[in-house]
Design a protein around this motif. Structure first.
Motif, PDB file in Angstrom:
ATOM      1  N   TYR A  81       0.888  -1.024  -0.042  1.00 18.88           N
ATOM      2  CA  TYR A  81      -0.021  -0.051   0.049  1.00 18.88           C
ATOM      3  C   TYR A  81       0.840   1.139   0.023  1.00 18.88           C
ATOM      4  O   TYR A  81       1.946   1.189   0.445  1.00 18.88           O
ATOM      5  CB  TYR A  81      -0.885   0.036   1.168  1.00 18.88           C
ATOM      6  N   ASN A 105      -1.543   5.541   3.402  1.00 16.91           N
ATOM      7  CA  ASN A 105      -2.821   5.391   2.586  1.00 16.91           C
ATOM      8  C   ASN A 105      -3.476   4.166   3.738  1.00 16.91           C
ATOM      9  O   ASN A 105      -3.156   3.230   3.336  1.00 16.91           O
ATOM     10  CB  ASN A 105      -2.573   4.645   1.257  1.00 16.91           C
ATOM     11  N   GLU A 128      -6.543   3.522   3.975  1.00 12.66           N
ATOM     12  CA  GLU A 128      -7.716   2.787   3.368  1.00 12.66           C
ATOM     13  C   GLU A 128      -7.095   1.619   2.708  1.00 12.66           C
ATOM     14  O   GLU A 128      -7.706   0.434   2.492  1.00 12.66           O
ATOM     15  CB  GLU A 128      -8.419   3.712   2.395  1.00 12.66           C
ATOM     16  N   ARG A 129      -6.071   1.963   1.958  1.00  7.99           N
ATOM     17  CA  ARG A 129      -5.490   0.709   1.300  1.00  7.99           C
ATOM     18  C   ARG A 129      -5.032  -0.377   2.064  1.00  7.99           C
ATOM     19  O   ARG A 129      -4.964  -1.593   1.922  1.00  7.99           O
ATOM     20  CB  ARG A 129      -4.333   1.350  -0.043  1.00  7.99           C
ATOM     21  N   HIS A 157      -5.625  -0.889   5.216  1.00 16.11           N
ATOM     22  CA  HIS A 157      -6.974  -1.944   5.468  1.00 16.11           C
ATOM     23  C   HIS A 157      -7.387  -2.671   4.447  1.00 16.11           C
ATOM     24  O   HIS A 157      -7.479  -4.044   5.039  1.00 16.11           O
ATOM     25  CB  HIS A 157      -8.095  -0.967   5.608  1.00 16.11           C
ATOM     26  N   LYS A 158      -7.466  -2.525   3.234  1.00 14.38           N
ATOM     27  CA  LYS A 158      -8.189  -3.519   2.229  1.00 14.38           C
ATOM     28  C   LYS A 158      -7.050  -4.664   2.038  1.00 14.38           C
ATOM     29  O   LYS A 158      -7.404  -5.693   1.817  1.00 14.38           O
ATOM     30  CB  LYS A 158      -8.077  -2.359   0.900  1.00 14.38           C
TER      31      LYS A 158
END
Length: 104
Positions: A81, A85, A87-88, A90-91
């Protein structure tokens, strides 16, 4: 005797492309994300490993080379990631959690 293993990064190998349902001997090691392959779910069963710690491994891109995966291949992209970031991050972590939940 009861065996327990930890820090195998099983889901990391899976999301990067290792077929964790096949025996190690049956893997195409030229396509394995982290050769040499040492562990798959059948090998754990065959070794009578009863429990394993479900680790999740993610890593930020290097600030010196953004977007460059580990080992200079895109096989590790599913665990990377951009630094900062969340959000990334977490993804990619969640994808590994989903692998463990599926195997459970």
């Amino acid at each position: 005797m009861l065996w327990f293993d930890a820090h195998l990064d099983l889901a990391c190998a899976a999301v990067c492309g290792r077929d964790m349902t096949r025996a190690v001997a049956d893997l195409d090691l030229s396509k394995d994300p982290h050769p040499p392959a040492a562990v798959t779910l059948p090998s754990l069963r065959d070794g009578d490993i009863r429990f394993a710690l479900a680790t999740i491994f993610t890593e930020p891109d290097s600030p010196a080379a953004p977007g460059t995966p580990i080992g200079n291949t895109d096989r590790d992209a599913p665990i990377r990631y951009p630094e900062g970031n969340i959000e990334r991050a977490h993804k990619v972590g969640r994808a590994q959690l989903e692998a463990y939940l599926t195997w459970r």
